[in-house]
Design an enzyme around this catalytic site. Structure first.
Site, PDB file in Angstrom:
ATOM      1  N   ASP A 100      16.999  30.903   1.659  1.00 25.43           N
ATOM      2  CA  ASP A 100      16.082  30.230   2.560  1.00 25.43           C
ATOM      3  C   ASP A 100      16.752  28.911   2.942  1.00 25.43           C
ATOM      4  OD1 ASP A 100      14.018  29.417   4.136  1.00 25.43           O
ATOM      5  OD2 ASP A 100      12.437  29.821   2.670  1.00 25.43           O
TER       6      ASP A 100
HETATM    7  C1  BGC Z   1      11.278  29.136   5.920  1.00 24.90           C
HETATM    8  C2  BGC Z   1      11.812  30.501   6.274  1.00 24.90           C
HETATM    9  C3  BGC Z   1      12.500  30.462   7.597  1.00 24.90           C
HETATM   10  C4  BGC Z   1      13.609  29.420   7.553  1.00 24.90           C
HETATM   11  C5  BGC Z   1      14.385  29.297   8.847  1.00 24.90           C
HETATM   12  C6  BGC Z   1      12.326  28.044   6.060  1.00 24.90           C
HETATM   13  O1  BGC Z   1      11.748  26.789   5.981  1.00 24.90           O
HETATM   14  O2  BGC Z   1      10.771  29.132   4.614  1.00 24.90           O
HETATM   15  O3  BGC Z   1      10.771  31.440   6.280  1.00 24.90           O
HETATM   16  O4  BGC Z   1      12.990  31.723   7.956  1.00 24.90           O
HETATM   17  O5  BGC Z   1      13.031  28.159   7.275  1.00 24.90           O
HETATM   18  O6  BGC Z   1      13.643  28.692   9.834  1.00 24.90           O
END
Ligand code: BGC
Length: 757
Positions: free
Chosen positions: A229
């Site tokens: 993530d």
């Molecule tokens: C989120 C993810 C997301 C990623 C990219 C993170 O803050 O938890 O779900 O895909 O950002 O934007």
């Protein structure tokens, strides 16, 4: 591309650089070797492709795209085919925009109504979540676009999301929180998995070999790559060793240098780096070999699809006196800010820049008899007397008042949890005041997670529309006027109050310590067991027609856990309108040595029925439908005994039930010691036989024989039954001390040695 050969020609620095993004959204390219960069993007219910200023919190604009209903809504469809169709549409959009992977679906289980990201997740139930995840992934990947199932694992709160430590027992993990990931990997072959921010048992998910390698790869056979993530990496070298291939976004070279250093220092085997690169490039190639930038992304057509899907997801919660559907031409007061500016998606990384939005008022353009009043504001919770009075006036003069209400953006979002389960005070007051003057008040809700409804008894109808995407207004109109017969069912329980939720005592954690103390009793598994009334149960939803169930059959009344069981049931549309019913199959273990829920969803099918029509729905159940996770075997296990196979309108409304006996084919190995208690020993035939010679040789003092001829006092003090009940929890070793020297430790040990062979 011969990936292995290309890797063999790379420098260590080049390989290390491929283990993280080149920027916020791209993988690294190596021009001299013809390695291309690919782009990934959020997800999950539309594209958030950022061209310029990048962020992972949905702050900066992305390209114009189509915002489909969010997962809280699509889950309510209980429709595997429809969610597949949604996946295909997302896949086309990705092909057209040259995105290799869409960052979703998000399949974490809804442990509490308070989780800020519930709007992005499907359900409190692992079976429903698994089936929908498989449908969506298959749909997207059928277009040769990868998915990234997230957030792996045990990430069920936003509070302290980058540091909290989820403490979850093994059985609960396997029965509740991991099944959807397992299905995504084993059945849908997800191309990538996104590891979560949180820790698990003290170790970051991004560095956890148990999850990233042992479970994901060794057990489930995952053959894609794991990405972090955004910003979830703490120790990059530990992450690589544990099975995290791609760090996102770029670490600006910092972690690439660490990887190189670790290899040079002999701390990290270069083969680990090679393998990570191979896995990333293999998936990239899967896309590159099949890219179709010429794909036409017909946004208008997808807007219509978004409308169709949104309508199929709406849940009719109440419809007293059949106040719905509305009739065209009736005087209708439409009230509420959301009727003009709908809330149709959540905040954070999933935020789509919709190319257009249709509100209910837009959709009602040209319909006669409609008046509008704003009723409330969304920037404050406080009631505005002027707005309420205008709304009350409009409601007084109308035959029907439709209040469009729900949760403002600030009430639920990625990055933080909700503070309570209430709607804004101004909206609750508005609904109550409108209902006082108009007996035909209908409430439409736009929200991502359950809310309390203090006004429920005062209104005639409630439609739970969830966060229905950019075409939500058209879909709301379709439902209100009966162009679509409501067929959504709640994918989660709506508790009467937050305090009733099983996670209430520990949700959010004590600092970073987040114990899931309710265990497997999540959502309806808890409410059914505790017989706690809910506002609306899991699986519940009404229709403009009615359905009846009959002829529940099972292929056998008695099976082995290796057999499958075929279950059929007839469902009939007994009303006057065509409609869709969600046939739900639950299984309950009637007697068990482990704590088990009363029933669990093990199958569902959505069927379209014309008035008077009957269809037979068939389910095939296997071992999984009856099993629990056994922590001694570290595997699924069925306890021999009777199970109820039930067809329900919801988790708490069972229409038909059949009993089936399932016989286990797996014996759980038992090991007895001097500390084993009689209760457990006596249950085992082998142990009973082994103990018999010893016990037979003893006088009755230790045994349960109380002299029935003794005085009344003695008899009432301890009967045979009482003695037996008291003795059952004594350890085997107590024969030595309480048995008057008739049996020695050595004799017991010899007996045990034989028994345990
Ligand atoms: C989120 C993810 C997301 C990623 C990219 C993170 O803050 O938890 O779900 O895909 O950002 O934007």
């Amino acid at each position: 591309m011969d990936i292995k050969k290309v890797i063999s020609e790379m420098t260590l620095e080049e390989k290390a650089s491929l283990c993280s993004g080149s920027d916020f959204w791209h993988t690294q390219a190596i021009d001299r070797l013809g390695v291309e960069a690919v782009m990934v993007s959020d997800g999950p219910h539309g594209l958030r492709k950022q061209a310029d200023v990048a962020d992972h919190l949905g702050i900066n604009d992305s390209i114009k795209a189509v915002c489909f209903p969010t997962a809280c809504a699509t889950a309510a469809s209980f429709d595997k085919d429809m969610i597949h169709e949604l996946g295909e549409a997302l896949g086309d959009a990705c092909q057209s925009e040259e995105l290799s992977v869409i960052l979703g679906p998000a399949i974490n289980i809804k442990r509490s109504p308070l989780c800020g990201r519930n709007f992005e997740y499907f359900s409190e139930d692992p079976h429903l979540t698994s089936e929908l995840a498989v449908g969506l992934i298959n749909g997207i990947q059928s277009k040769n676009i990868g998915t990234s199932v997230k957030h792996f694992a045990l990430n069920n709160q936003e509070n302290r999301r980058m540091s909290s430590d989820s403490i979850v027992d093994e059985r609960t993990q396997r029965e509740i929180y991991l099944p959807a990931f397992e299905a995504a990997v084993k059945r849908a072959h997800a191309w990538t998995v996104m590891c979560s921010y949180n820790r698990i048992d003290g170790v970051y998910a991004s560095e956890h070999p148990k999850y990233l390698t042992e479970i994901l790869r060794d057990e489930w056979g995952f053959d894609g790559y794991v990405m972090s993530d955004w910003g979830a990496v703490s120790n990059r070298v530990n992450g690589l060793k544990a099975g995290l291939e791609l760090e996102m976004p770029a670490s600006n070279g910092v972690n690439d240098a660490r990887i190189v250093e670790a290899v040079r220092a002999g701390e990290l085997d270069e083969k680990v780096v090679d393998l990570a690169v191979e896995r990333i490039l293999t998936i990239n190639e899967r896309y590159l070999q099949n890219r179709k930038p010429e794909t036409v992304w017909d946004k208008e057509a997808q807007h219509e699809l978004a409308r169709k899907i949104a309508a199929e997801c709406m849940v009719l919660l109440k419809n007293e006196d059949a106040v719905l559907p509305l009739m065209q031409g009736d005087d209708i007061a439409v009230i509420g800010k959301f009727a003009k500016s709908p809330r149709y998606q959540g905040g954070g990384s999933s935020h789509v820049n919709s190319f257009k939005v249709t509100s209910l008022m837009d959709a009602l353009e040209g319909v006669s008899g409609i008046t509008y009043a704003q009723g409330y504001d969304i920037v404050t919770e406080e009631s505005d007397e002027k707005l309420i009075s205008e709304a009350v006036e409009a409601a007084k003069n109308a035959k029907i008042a439709v209040v469009v209400a729900g949760l403002p953006d600030a009430f639920e979002s990625e990055s933080y949890d909700r503070a309570h389960m209430g709607m804004p005070k101004c909206q609750n007051e508005l609904i109550a005041r409108v209902a006082e003057v108009n007996p035909n008040t209908v409430v439409v809700l736009y929200n991502g997670s359950p809310v309390e409804m203090p006004w429920l008894s005062k209104v005639k109808a409630v439609v739970e529309a969830y966060l229905g995407g950019q075409a939500v207004g058209g879909a709301t109109k379709d439902i209100l006027f009966g162009d679509v017969n409501p067929c959504g069912r709640l994918p989660e329980s709506f508790p009467l109050k937050l305090e009733h939720n099983p996670s209430y005592l520990t949700f959010g954690g004590e600092g970073d310590h987040a114990p899931y103390s309710e265990g497997v009793f999540v959502g309806y598994r808890y409410y059914e067991k505790k017989k706690i009334d809910v506002l609306f149960p899991f699986g519940y939803g009404l229709s403009y027609t009615t359905f009846d169930y009959s002829n529940l059959t099972v292929s056998s009344k008695s099976i082995k856990d290796t057999d499958s069981l075929v279950v059929t049931v007839d469902v009939t549309n007994t009303g006057k309108a065509a409609g869709k019913e969600v046939v739900q199959l639950y299984v309950g273990d009637k007697e068990s040595t482990v704590f088990r829920p009363v029933r669990e969803l093990k199958g569902f099918e959505k069927v379209q029925l014309a008035p008077g029509e009957t269809k037979t729905v068939t389910f095939t159940l296997d071992k999984n439908a009856f099993a629990y996770w056994n922590v001694q075997l570290h595997d699924w296990h069925v306890e021999t005994g009777a199970f109820d196979v039930q067809i329900g309108r919801s988790s708490s409304d069972i229409a038909l039930s059949e009993e089936v006996v399932v016989e286990s084919t797996v014996e759980i190995p038992q090991h007895f010691t001097l500390d084993s208690i009689f209760f457990d020993l006596m249950k085992s035939e082998k142990a009973r036989n082994a103990m018999k010679p010893l016990l037979d040789g003893m006088s009755s003092t230790f045994g349960a024989d109380v002299d029935e001829e003794k005085s009344d006092v003695a008899q009432s003090a301890i009967s045979n039954d009482m003695a037996a009940a008291m003795l059952q929890y004594m350890p085997l070793r107590s024969i030595v001390s309480f048995g008057g020297g008739q049996v020695t430790h050595a004799q017991l040990q010899a007996m045990l040695d034989q028994l345990n062979q």
